[in-house]
Motif scaffolding. Structure first.
Motif, PDB file in Angstrom:
ATOM      1  N   HIS A  16     -22.895   6.169 -43.462  1.00 47.69           N
ATOM      2  CA  HIS A  16     -24.091   6.364 -43.531  1.00 47.69           C
ATOM      3  C   HIS A  16     -24.943   7.188 -42.421  1.00 47.69           C
ATOM      4  N   ALA A  17     -23.579   7.045 -41.055  1.00 46.30           N
ATOM      5  CA  ALA A  17     -24.306   7.397 -39.733  1.00 46.30           C
ATOM      6  C   ALA A  17     -22.692   8.103 -39.165  1.00 46.30           C
ATOM      7  N   VAL A  18     -23.525   8.493 -37.809  1.00 43.91           N
ATOM      8  CA  VAL A  18     -22.123   8.999 -37.329  1.00 43.91           C
ATOM      9  C   VAL A  18     -23.006   9.127 -35.213  1.00 43.91           C
ATOM     10  N   ARG A  19     -22.265   8.625 -34.610  1.00 38.16           N
ATOM     11  CA  ARG A  19     -22.456   9.022 -33.232  1.00 38.16           C
ATOM     12  C   ARG A  19     -21.922   9.494 -32.575  1.00 38.16           C
TER      13      ARG A  19
ATOM     14  N   TRP B 115     -25.852  12.011 -29.398  1.00 38.36           N
ATOM     15  CA  TRP B 115     -26.970  12.011 -31.135  1.00 38.36           C
ATOM     16  C   TRP B 115     -26.090  10.919 -32.589  1.00 38.36           C
ATOM     17  N   LYS B 116     -27.227  11.137 -33.029  1.00 41.01           N
ATOM     18  CA  LYS B 116     -26.456   9.899 -33.845  1.00 41.01           C
ATOM     19  C   LYS B 116     -27.459  11.230 -35.666  1.00 41.01           C
ATOM     20  N   LEU B 117     -26.297  11.321 -36.435  1.00 39.75           N
ATOM     21  CA  LEU B 117     -26.608  12.166 -37.725  1.00 39.75           C
ATOM     22  C   LEU B 117     -26.143  11.184 -38.605  1.00 39.75           C
ATOM     23  N   TYR B 118     -27.464  10.790 -39.784  1.00 43.46           N
ATOM     24  CA  TYR B 118     -27.874  10.689 -40.394  1.00 43.46           C
ATOM     25  C   TYR B 118     -27.858  11.136 -41.501  1.00 43.46           C
ATOM     26  N   PHE B 119     -26.784  10.804 -42.742  1.00 40.37           N
ATOM     27  CA  PHE B 119     -26.685  11.423 -44.335  1.00 40.37           C
ATOM     28  C   PHE B 119     -27.641  10.166 -45.234  1.00 40.37           C
ATOM     29  N   PRO B 120     -27.684  11.914 -45.821  1.00 35.90           N
ATOM     30  CA  PRO B 120     -28.558  11.396 -47.249  1.00 35.90           C
ATOM     31  C   PRO B 120     -27.525   9.465 -47.775  1.00 35.90           C
TER      32      PRO B 120
ATOM     33  N   ALA C 247     -32.128  13.931 -46.984  1.00 31.72           N
ATOM     34  CA  ALA C 247     -31.513  15.264 -46.744  1.00 31.72           C
ATOM     35  C   ALA C 247     -30.830  14.661 -44.735  1.00 31.72           C
ATOM     36  N   PRO C 248     -30.702  15.338 -44.118  1.00 28.42           N
ATOM     37  CA  PRO C 248     -29.245  14.926 -43.379  1.00 28.42           C
ATOM     38  C   PRO C 248     -30.384  14.404 -42.220  1.00 28.42           C
ATOM     39  N   GLU C 249     -30.974  13.485 -41.253  1.00 25.71           N
ATOM     40  CA  GLU C 249     -31.357  13.683 -40.045  1.00 25.71           C
ATOM     41  C   GLU C 249     -30.803  12.974 -38.306  1.00 25.71           C
ATOM     42  N   LEU C 250     -31.303  14.279 -37.679  1.00 26.36           N
ATOM     43  CA  LEU C 250     -30.680  14.113 -36.492  1.00 26.36           C
ATOM     44  C   LEU C 250     -31.353  13.587 -35.073  1.00 26.36           C
ATOM     45  N   TYR C 251     -31.004  12.481 -34.145  1.00 29.14           N
ATOM     46  CA  TYR C 251     -31.870  12.018 -32.946  1.00 29.14           C
ATOM     47  C   TYR C 251     -31.264  12.216 -32.308  1.00 29.14           C
TER      48      TYR C 251
ATOM     49  N   GLU D 252     -36.909  13.659 -35.714  1.00 26.37           N
ATOM     50  CA  GLU D 252     -36.177  14.626 -36.707  1.00 26.37           C
ATOM     51  C   GLU D 252     -36.085  15.632 -35.295  1.00 26.37           C
ATOM     52  N   VAL D 253     -34.642  16.111 -35.359  1.00 26.81           N
ATOM     53  CA  VAL D 253     -34.747  17.477 -34.630  1.00 26.81           C
ATOM     54  C   VAL D 253     -33.542  17.956 -35.574  1.00 26.81           C
ATOM     55  N   SER D 254     -33.095  17.937 -36.748  1.00 27.08           N
ATOM     56  CA  SER D 254     -32.133  18.399 -37.105  1.00 27.08           C
ATOM     57  C   SER D 254     -32.066  20.240 -36.839  1.00 27.08           C
ATOM     58  N   GLY D 255     -33.186  20.117 -37.155  1.00 24.50           N
ATOM     59  CA  GLY D 255     -33.481  22.178 -36.893  1.00 24.50           C
ATOM     60  C   GLY D 255     -32.826  22.484 -36.222  1.00 24.50           C
ATOM     61  N   LEU D 256     -33.483  22.135 -34.944  1.00 19.73           N
ATOM     62  CA  LEU D 256     -33.232  22.432 -33.495  1.00 19.73           C
ATOM     63  C   LEU D 256     -31.934  22.893 -32.717  1.00 19.73           C
TER      64      LEU D 256
END
Ligand code: MG
Length: 481
Positions: A382-385, A389-394, A421-425, A436-440
């Motif tokens: 579900h996620a990686v840290r 940063w922690k990235l979540y997968f769909p 979609a993936p989400e980054l925090y 949610e900051v994946s685009g940045l």
């Protein structure tokens, strides 16, 4: 005896007494510190005074933090009982060793006896090992604690709700009454569990006393505050947060009793005490659930509220007192770190945890891990840290957002959300995971995606259909047995 004779013999009497007290003092071996691991069930990140619970007095845990370390980013490996415990006791991601979710009564699957538990690692160094509380790594006799390195077991084999509950609504589970074990024997069945925290505490204290002259590993996985909640009369109505808060107060009392026993027997300085929980609060239970404080969601999700645990440790003279560590750690790291302090060899098979001692002592700042991976359900990544940063997968996850809460022991109903979609925090700036900051940060996305791909190759991932190459089978018995 003539009075003058008494005076004559007094020095001898005194020196005998002195000798006697030397013999009585435990021959503490600093190379083999005692380990006390207290592990509550479903306690939220916000359910300890020093972690922000203003409405639940926890003087013993607060005191433990004042004399030791407060770990503000310590994770369970998974947000669910059995998987979390498998990691704690083996130093492995639970999916490496084939333990997923919460095992049900009569499960044909359990912790593979070929895995080396922390109890076995320490036993090989001459430790006495005891578990008082909830096992939940398989209730077949082949998987029980006394087969997995523990000399002594008192407690329950799985969760305290795994018996026919709520008869007014019909049984929730079609199970036998909850068994209470001593070693491999069922000594009772439980409906009223109000005495259980007290009895677990009494036996833990007795274990310390019995083993005060040998190194020991005391593992206290309290069945509470997992629902159904039970508390002694002494604590009923005492907190500012209803029955749930009362239960936490009794657990804090239990910590105090254990610390008191260490002090009484002169073991404080040579004992490393660790307190943490197996997963976040079970939010659907409303006023019988804990609080994740500022963190998002709870048990059964990879969001921070599901996996970040209120964690405290004290080891006088070896770990600093009154300091905070905000480096991310995971329960998989305890086995190798404890083994390092006990001079015990690591398990022969590969493990995932790393020795975090240099970071705990403050000698180093950086984690020995490049990343942590958050799996849930049957092998879904579900996620990686990594770093902040922690990235979540769909994936699909549960929430109580907008739902009527549960009440007084009956659960509310979860709503399920799909992360499309993936989400980054950035957890350093946004621990509540609201932005949610994946685009940045395309570079961060690339790096964490690559880290996740490497984990998928090792452990597999049901969400992307990748088979892992480094997994090991759980213990398995024929279902007919
Ligand atoms: Mg739990």
């Amino acid at each position: 005896m003539h009075r003058s004779m008494v005076w004559l013999f007094l020095p001898l009497v005194l020196s005998l007494k002195a000798c006697h007290s030397v013999v009585e003092a435990p021959p503490q071996d600093p190379q083999r510190p005692n380990i006390v691991l207290i592990f509550t069930d479903d306690q939220g990140y916000g359910d300890v005074g020093v972690f922000g619970a203003a409405d639940i007095p926890t003087p013993n845990l607060d005191g433990l933090a004042a004399e030791g370390l407060l770990l503000t980013q310590f994770y369970a490996s998974q947000p669910v009982c059995s998987a979390s415990r498998a990691s704690l006791l083996t130093g492995c991601y639970a999916n490496r060793i084939g333990i997923h979710n919460a095992l049900m009564p009569d499960s044909p699957v359990g912790l593979n006896p070929r895995e080396e538990t922390l109890a076995e690692v320490l036993k090989a160094r001459g430790y006495r090992t005891g578990i008082f509380g909830k096992w939940h790594l398989g209730d077949h006799p082949a998987f029980m604690p006394t087969q997995q390195g523990f000399d002594t077991f008192f407690g329950i084999p799985y969760s305290n709700d795994m018996w026919p509950l709520h008869p007014q609504q019909g049984p929730v589970f079609d199970f036998d009454p909850l068994p209470l074990y001593e070693q491999q024997t069922v000594i009772d069945t439980l409906e009223d569990q109000t005495f259980l925290t007290r009895e677990i505490t009494r036996r833990s204290v007795a274990f310390i006393e019995e083993n005060k002259e040998t190194p020991f590993f005391l593992y206290v996985p309290h069945p509470q505050p997992h629902v159904p909640l039970f508390v002694s009369d002494r604590f009923r109505g005492k907190s500012g947060r209803g029955l749930y808060g009362d239960v936490i107060m009794e657990l804090d009392w239990s910590v105090g009793e254990i610390l008191g026993a260490l002090k009484k027997h002169g073991l404080e300085d040579n004992t490393w005490v660790i307190f943490t929980s197996d997963n976040g609060p079970w939010l659907s239970y409303g006023n019988h659930a804990g609080s994740a404080g500022p963190l998002r969601e709870g048990k059964g999700t990879a969001w921070e509220g599901g996996v970040r645990e209120p964690t405290i440790m004290r080891y006088p003279g070896k770990l600093p007192a009154g300091e905070v560590r905000d480096t991310p750690f995971m329960a998989i790291d305890l086995l190798p770190t404890i083994a390092g302090q006990a001079g015990a060899p690591l398990p022969e098979q590969p493990i995932d945890g790393k020795d975090i001692w240099p970071v705990l002592t403050g000698r180093e700042q950086a984690s020995p891990h490049e990343a942590y991976f958050y799996y849930y359900r049957v092998n879904e990544l579900h996620a990686v840290r990594s770093g902040p940063w922690k990235l979540y997968f769909p994936h699909r996850y549960r929430s109580m957002e907008g739902q009527p809460p549960g009440s007084d022991g009956l659960p509310g109903e979860y709503v399920y959300f799909e992360l499309q979609a993936p989400e980054l925090y950035n957890l350093q700036e946004d621990p509540s995971e609201t932005r949610e900051v994946s685009g940045l940060h395309p570079d961060v996305m690339d790096r964490l995606t690559r880290l996740a791909d490497s984990a998928r190759l090792r452990f597999g991932d049901a969400l992307t259909g990748v088979e892992g190459t480094q997994t090991r089978p759980p213990g398995r018995v024929e279902e007919s047995q």
